[in-house]
Every structure is written in C-alpha cells, then in structure tokens.
Design a protein around this motif. Structure first.
Motif, PDB file in Angstrom:
ATOM      1  N   TYR A  31      23.728  62.056  47.473  1.00  0.00           N
ATOM      2  CA  TYR A  31      24.617  62.817  46.609  1.00  0.00           C
ATOM      3  C   TYR A  31      25.687  61.889  46.055  1.00  0.00           C
ATOM      4  N   VAL A  32      26.180  62.199  44.877  1.00  0.00           N
ATOM      5  CA  VAL A  32      27.351  61.521  44.346  1.00  0.00           C
ATOM      6  C   VAL A  32      28.549  62.289  44.895  1.00  0.00           C
ATOM      7  N   LEU A  33      29.130  61.768  45.980  1.00  0.00           N
ATOM      8  CA  LEU A  33      30.238  62.440  46.646  1.00  0.00           C
ATOM      9  C   LEU A  33      31.538  62.224  45.885  1.00  0.00           C
ATOM     10  N   GLY A  34      32.425  63.166  46.014  1.00  0.00           N
ATOM     11  CA  GLY A  34      33.714  63.055  45.354  1.00  0.00           C
ATOM     12  C   GLY A  34      34.772  63.860  46.071  1.00  0.00           C
ATOM     13  N   PHE A  35      36.005  63.651  45.675  1.00  0.00           N
ATOM     14  CA  PHE A  35      37.135  64.356  46.251  1.00  0.00           C
ATOM     15  C   PHE A  35      37.721  65.315  45.232  1.00  0.00           C
ATOM     16  N   GLY A  36      38.141  66.442  45.713  1.00  0.00           N
ATOM     17  CA  GLY A  36      38.982  67.337  44.943  1.00  0.00           C
ATOM     18  C   GLY A  36      40.329  67.367  45.649  1.00  0.00           C
ATOM     19  N   TRP A  37      41.378  67.558  44.883  1.00  0.00           N
ATOM     20  CA  TRP A  37      42.700  67.585  45.484  1.00  0.00           C
ATOM     21  C   TRP A  37      43.466  68.738  44.879  1.00  0.00           C
ATOM     22  N   GLU A  38      43.849  69.676  45.697  1.00  0.00           N
ATOM     23  CA  GLU A  38      44.581  70.846  45.247  1.00  0.00           C
ATOM     24  C   GLU A  38      46.028  70.717  45.705  1.00  0.00           C
ATOM     25  N   LEU A  39      46.921  70.690  44.755  1.00  0.00           N
ATOM     26  CA  LEU A  39      48.350  70.578  45.034  1.00  0.00           C
ATOM     27  C   LEU A  39      49.034  71.813  44.486  1.00  0.00           C
ATOM     28  N   LYS A  40      49.810  72.484  45.325  1.00  0.00           N
ATOM     29  CA  LYS A  40      50.532  73.669  44.874  1.00  0.00           C
ATOM     30  C   LYS A  40      51.971  73.588  45.335  1.00  0.00           C
ATOM     31  N   ASP A  41      52.859  74.099  44.485  1.00  0.00           N
ATOM     32  CA  ASP A  41      54.277  74.214  44.836  1.00  0.00           C
ATOM     33  C   ASP A  41      54.897  72.882  45.227  1.00  0.00           C
ATOM     34  N   ILE A  42      54.539  71.830  44.506  1.00  0.00           N
ATOM     35  CA  ILE A  42      55.071  70.509  44.812  1.00  0.00           C
ATOM     36  C   ILE A  42      56.511  70.418  44.319  1.00  0.00           C
ATOM     37  N   GLN A  43      57.379  69.973  45.178  1.00  0.00           N
ATOM     38  CA  GLN A  43      58.751  69.632  44.813  1.00  0.00           C
ATOM     39  C   GLN A  43      59.081  68.326  45.513  1.00  0.00           C
ATOM     40  N   ILE A  44      59.647  67.420  44.785  1.00  0.00           N
ATOM     41  CA  ILE A  44      60.071  66.152  45.366  1.00  0.00           C
ATOM     42  C   ILE A  44      61.583  66.103  45.290  1.00  0.00           C
ATOM     43  N   ASP A  45      62.194  65.849  46.410  1.00  0.00           N
ATOM     44  CA  ASP A  45      63.655  65.887  46.529  1.00  0.00           C
ATOM     45  C   ASP A  45      64.212  67.214  46.042  1.00  0.00           C
ATOM     46  N   MET A  46      63.466  68.308  46.353  1.00  0.00           N
ATOM     47  CA  MET A  46      63.895  69.680  46.105  1.00  0.00           C
ATOM     48  C   MET A  46      64.051  70.023  44.627  1.00  0.00           C
ATOM     49  N   THR A  47      63.350  69.297  43.743  1.00  0.00           N
ATOM     50  CA  THR A  47      63.356  69.630  42.320  1.00  0.00           C
ATOM     51  C   THR A  47      61.928  69.921  41.882  1.00  0.00           C
ATOM     52  N   SER A  48      61.781  70.648  40.797  1.00  0.00           N
ATOM     53  CA  SER A  48      60.442  70.908  40.265  1.00  0.00           C
ATOM     54  C   SER A  48      60.260  70.304  38.878  1.00  0.00           C
ATOM     55  N   SER A  49      61.179  69.474  38.444  1.00  0.00           N
ATOM     56  CA  SER A  49      61.018  68.818  37.147  1.00  0.00           C
ATOM     57  C   SER A  49      61.190  67.312  37.319  1.00  0.00           C
ATOM     58  N   GLY A  50      60.513  66.569  36.475  1.00  0.00           N
ATOM     59  CA  GLY A  50      60.597  65.113  36.518  1.00  0.00           C
ATOM     60  C   GLY A  50      59.740  64.492  37.604  1.00  0.00           C
ATOM     61  N   ASP A  51      59.056  65.305  38.411  1.00  0.00           N
ATOM     62  CA  ASP A  51      58.216  64.788  39.478  1.00  0.00           C
ATOM     63  C   ASP A  51      56.816  64.533  38.927  1.00  0.00           C
ATOM     64  N   TYR A  52      56.195  63.458  39.350  1.00  0.00           N
ATOM     65  CA  TYR A  52      54.891  63.116  38.813  1.00  0.00           C
ATOM     66  C   TYR A  52      53.997  62.523  39.895  1.00  0.00           C
ATOM     67  N   ILE A  53      52.707  62.488  39.577  1.00  0.00           N
ATOM     68  CA  ILE A  53      51.716  61.849  40.431  1.00  0.00           C
ATOM     69  C   ILE A  53      51.038  60.779  39.597  1.00  0.00           C
ATOM     70  N   ASP A  54      50.752  59.651  40.227  1.00  0.00           N
ATOM     71  CA  ASP A  54      50.071  58.545  39.563  1.00  0.00           C
ATOM     72  C   ASP A  54      48.658  58.476  40.125  1.00  0.00           C
ATOM     73  N   ILE A  55      47.655  58.674  39.269  1.00  0.00           N
ATOM     74  CA  ILE A  55      46.258  58.631  39.683  1.00  0.00           C
ATOM     75  C   ILE A  55      45.544  57.584  38.853  1.00  0.00           C
ATOM     76  N   ASN A  56      45.080  56.567  39.517  1.00  0.00           N
ATOM     77  CA  ASN A  56      44.279  55.530  38.872  1.00  0.00           C
ATOM     78  C   ASN A  56      44.957  54.962  37.626  1.00  0.00           C
ATOM     79  N   GLY A  57      46.273  54.792  37.688  1.00  0.00           N
ATOM     80  CA  GLY A  57      47.021  54.203  36.588  1.00  0.00           C
ATOM     81  C   GLY A  57      47.539  55.174  35.542  1.00  0.00           C
ATOM     82  N   SER A  58      47.254  56.469  35.695  1.00  0.00           N
ATOM     83  CA  SER A  58      47.767  57.484  34.770  1.00  0.00           C
ATOM     84  C   SER A  58      48.741  58.384  35.496  1.00  0.00           C
ATOM     85  N   SER A  59      49.859  58.725  34.831  1.00  0.00           N
ATOM     86  CA  SER A  59      50.877  59.582  35.434  1.00  0.00           C
ATOM     87  C   SER A  59      50.803  60.985  34.848  1.00  0.00           C
TER      88      SER A  59
END
Length: 180
Positions: free
Chosen positions: A137-165
C-alpha cells in the motif's frame, strides 16, 4: 544556629516531566511548554490548566486516489515512550505503537523534538515496516488539528508543512506526496 531553608532545584532550560500519574507528558524549553497525552501522543497545548486542543495523527493508505483510514491515535492507547534529553540543548520524545493491518506488522510513531532555542516544536510522524515483506500500500498520514491556539491566541498562528506555511484559523484540506 541560623540556616536558610533548602532552595528547590531550578528546572533546566530544556527538559521533560511526566505528570498526573504518568498520564501527561510535559516538555519545555526556555520559550514555551507543551503538554501531551502520554498514552497516545494527542492533545497538545501550551497552557495545561487553561486550554486543550485536539491534535490527532491518522494512518491510512491511498487506493485510486481515495484515502482509506486504518488507525487514529485518539482511538488507540498504550503507546511506548522513549524520552531523551541532555537538560542543556534538547528534549526528544518518541511515542510508538506496533500495529497490524491485513496481516502486515508495522510501527506507528510520532516524535516531538524541542531544542533549547527553538521557537517551535518539531513534530515528525513515521511508519516502520516490521515485516520482511513489503507492504503493498502507499501509506500516508492524516493529521486532524482542532481548536489550536498558540500562546492563548487564535490569530497569527501557523503551521509549516514541507516548506509551506498555513494559518491555523482556517479550514484546510491539503495533500502532500513523497515528503522528505
């Protein structure tokens, strides 16, 4: 005789501890703290008593460009832990579980790495084939993120995946193949 009370030892600039009867893993550096469910690696937050988010790693495979879910970490427990730190420069926490699907044995793992001067947590999911035979099989990952807050804020927070934000206050459905 006058004596000073004992001074509690200071925490190092980077390290880890297991809390709540080894149920929660806390890793930190000089900038931030992160908390995880020690049994399956999900539920991370920066503020344990104030806010929890949901961070679920999923394992699946593609068949004719259709995603087929095999396992979700929030439905599993009993992950093994390997946590290393030198209490000076890094902490590396790897949680893994050996699983079977259609007769194929493999290891599902997630590694969290935090350097003493890192401004972000590095998350590395991986699969290791434990069989002598190739998994067809061509295995892969799924990633489910919900209600993410970084430093208790919900704006301006980002994730970097394979060089893309990507900003976290949006709904995304992204697919990547052949990631390094």
């Amino acid at each position: 005789n006058l004596t000073d009370p004992p001074i509690p030892p200071l925490k190092p600039d980077v390290g880890y501890e297991l809390l709540d009867d080894n149920q929660d893993l806390h890793i930190w550096n000089r900038f931030d703290s992160y908390y995880f469910n020690a049994s399956n690696g999900i539920q991370f937050t920066n503020h344990k008593d104030d806010y929890w988010s949901t961070n679920v790693l999923m394992l699946g495979y593609y068949n004719n460009d259709v995603w087929n879910l095999i396992y979700r970490t929030d439905e599993l427990s009993g992950f093994n832990k390997n946590i290393k730190t030198d209490n000076e420069t890094f902490v590396n926490a790897t949680l893994w579980k050996d699983l079977t699907y259609q007769g194929y044995d493999f290891r599902l793992a997630i590694r969290y790495y935090l350097g003493v001067d890192d401004n972000e947590l590095t998350v590395i999911p991986y699969i290791k084939n434990l069989d002598e035979n190739d998994i067809p099989y061509v295995l892969g990952f799924g990633w489910e993120l919900k209600d993410i807050q970084i430093d208790m804020t919900s704006s301006g927070d980002y994730i970097d995946i394979n060089g893309s934000s990507y900003f976290l206050n949006q709904t995304l459905d992204e697919t990547y193949k052949d990631m390094d």
